[in-house]
Design a protein around this motif. Structure first.
Motif, short mmCIF file in Angstrom:
data_model
loop_
_atom_site.label_atom_id
_atom_site.label_comp_id
_atom_site.label_asym_id
_atom_site.label_seq_id
_atom_site.Cartn_x
_atom_site.Cartn_y
_atom_site.Cartn_z
N LEU A 87 42.45 43.28 39.37
CA LEU A 87 41.16 43.94 39.55
C LEU A 87 40.25 43.16 40.48
O LEU A 87 39.46 43.74 41.23
CB LEU A 87 40.49 44.12 38.19
N THR A 88 40.34 41.82 40.43
CA THR A 88 39.42 40.99 41.21
C THR A 88 40.03 40.49 42.51
O THR A 88 39.37 39.76 43.26
CB THR A 88 38.96 39.78 40.39
N ALA A 89 41.28 40.85 42.79
CA ALA A 89 41.94 40.37 44.01
C ALA A 89 41.14 40.74 45.24
O ALA A 89 40.80 41.89 45.45
CB ALA A 89 43.34 40.96 44.10
N GLY A 90 40.83 39.74 46.05
CA GLY A 90 40.08 39.97 47.28
C GLY A 90 38.58 40.05 47.09
O GLY A 90 37.83 40.04 48.06
N TYR A 127 43.34 49.97 26.66
CA TYR A 127 44.04 50.64 27.74
C TYR A 127 43.68 49.93 29.03
O TYR A 127 42.50 49.81 29.38
CB TYR A 127 43.68 52.12 27.85
N ASP A 128 44.66 49.43 29.71
CA ASP A 128 44.46 48.72 30.97
C ASP A 128 44.84 49.67 32.11
O ASP A 128 46.02 49.92 32.35
CB ASP A 128 45.34 47.47 31.00
N PRO A 129 43.85 50.23 32.82
CA PRO A 129 44.17 51.20 33.87
C PRO A 129 44.91 50.60 35.05
O PRO A 129 45.43 51.33 35.89
CB PRO A 129 42.79 51.73 34.29
N VAL A 187 33.50 47.36 40.37
CA VAL A 187 33.72 45.97 39.98
C VAL A 187 33.86 45.10 41.22
O VAL A 187 33.29 44.02 41.31
CB VAL A 187 34.97 45.85 39.09
N GLY A 188 34.63 45.57 42.21
CA GLY A 188 34.81 44.81 43.44
C GLY A 188 33.49 44.57 44.16
O GLY A 188 33.22 43.46 44.63
#
Length: 345
Positions: A87-90, A127-129, A187-188
């Motif tokens: 999710l946080t990549a980049g 649940y992890d989308p 989030v990004g």
């Protein structure tokens, strides 16, 4: 790991996993027979639970009914880290230089590991989308068993009740085709602005410290450190998270009487357990924002119930039309404002 530019990952995720798995306490003692029975039952009832959720909400009837993944505490830690990293990549700022960057990444990994160790003994499921590429429903068997024993409620009822909540989350992200990308983008954008927010906060540190004295909660302090642009994104994320959690809580209790005979007892005891815990546990929950999460469940459930009572489930489902029809943060506690804006424009 260092890249070609000499920069390293901002968080040592391998260290986060190993730290969490070393610190997370062992689960409850169960016989092999009980463990096997629990795992098999949880896998079985996820598809059944989602069928009940679809009947109530009217969402996702054209989607396949899938089993969930049952994991232990170590398995949850690994899945959580994989999801956070994806999710946080980049988006997270890179650490400059190999030596300094590695030290900072290790520190961040240790901190992340300690937080995950705390949560790893408490999370019942999620649940992890972003898990497994297309999403993954996780049920943490030892935590479900431990909670059921602590509450002293029927195990089959409690397992179905938990699955109703997590299957609602799965349906939110699978039946609403734009929600996954919208959440990732928000989030990004929020994380990408953290450095600017920190620099901005330093220039007005006296003002922030003064205001923090009157807002001792972590959520309030976090908001004080944000730029106006970040606060807008933060408000959208808080409103979305509150909606998702409250909607799931509303659904699990609305479906409950039909398939969970002891739902009233479970809800009463579970709510009391959310508020309970020793002094250290309450301090940790506050520092980690878990208490704020508990408030989200209640506010989101009240919003959902008010709207469903006013316009029915079909009317409520207008919330899933687009990002523009999601409730604003101010509308979560004033659902009539959302009704005026969206349901009865």
């Amino acid at each position: 790991m260092a890249g070609s530019t000499g920069e390293v990952s901002p968080v040592d995720w391998d260290l986060a996993v190993s730290t969490a798995q070393r610190l997370v306490p062992s689960g409850p003692v169960v016989s092999r027979e009980e463990a096997d029975r629990t795992v098999a039952h949880l896998r079985e009832i996820t598809a059944v639970a989602e069928g009940h959720v679809r009947d109530l909400t009217g969402l996702g009837h054209d989607l396949p009914l899938l089993e969930g993944d049952v994991v232990d505490r170590d398995g949850w830690v690994e899945a959580a880290v994989d999801s956070i990293a994806a999710l946080t990549a980049g988006a997270l700022p890179q650490r400059p230089g190999k030596v300094a960057g590695s030290v900072l990444a290790a520190g961040a990994g240790l901190q992340a590991g300690m937080v995950l160790a705390y949560l790893g003994s408490r999370v019942l499921g999620q649940y992890d989308p972003f898990g497994g590429g297309s999403g993954r429903l996780l049920l943490v068997a030892p935590n479900i068993v431990a909670a059921q024993r602590a509450l002293d409620v029927p195990s089959d009822d409690f397992q179905m009740w938990v699955c109703l909540h997590e299957c609602t989350h799965r349906l939110q992200f699978t039946a609403v085709d734009w929600l996954r990308d919208y959440f990732r983008d928000q989030v990004g954008s929020f994380i990408s602005g953290l450095d600017d927010s920190a620099n901005n906060a330093l220039t007005r540190l006296p003002e922030v410290l003064k205001a923090a004295r009157s807002r001792p909660d972590p959520m309030g302090i976090m908001e004080l450190l944000q730029s106006p642009e970040q606060r807008e994104i933060f408000d959208r994320l808080i409103a979305l998270s509150t909606l998702l959690e409250g909607h799931a809580d509303h659904v699990m209790d609305a479906v409950g009487p039909l398939v969970v005979p002891s739902v009233a007892t479970i809800r009463q005891r579970f709510t009391a357990r959310r508020r309970g815990g020793g002094v250290l546990d309450r301090v940790l929950r506050t520092l980690l924002g878990v208490d704020a999460k508990m408030k989200q469940y209640a506010e989101g459930a009240r919003f959902t119930k008010h709207v469903v009572d006013a316009v029915g489930m079909d009317g409520f489902n207008k919330v899933w039309t687009s990002p523009e029809t999601l409730p604003l943060r101010s509308e979560i506690t004033d659902p009539d404002a959302w009704l005026r804006r969206v349901a009865h424009p």
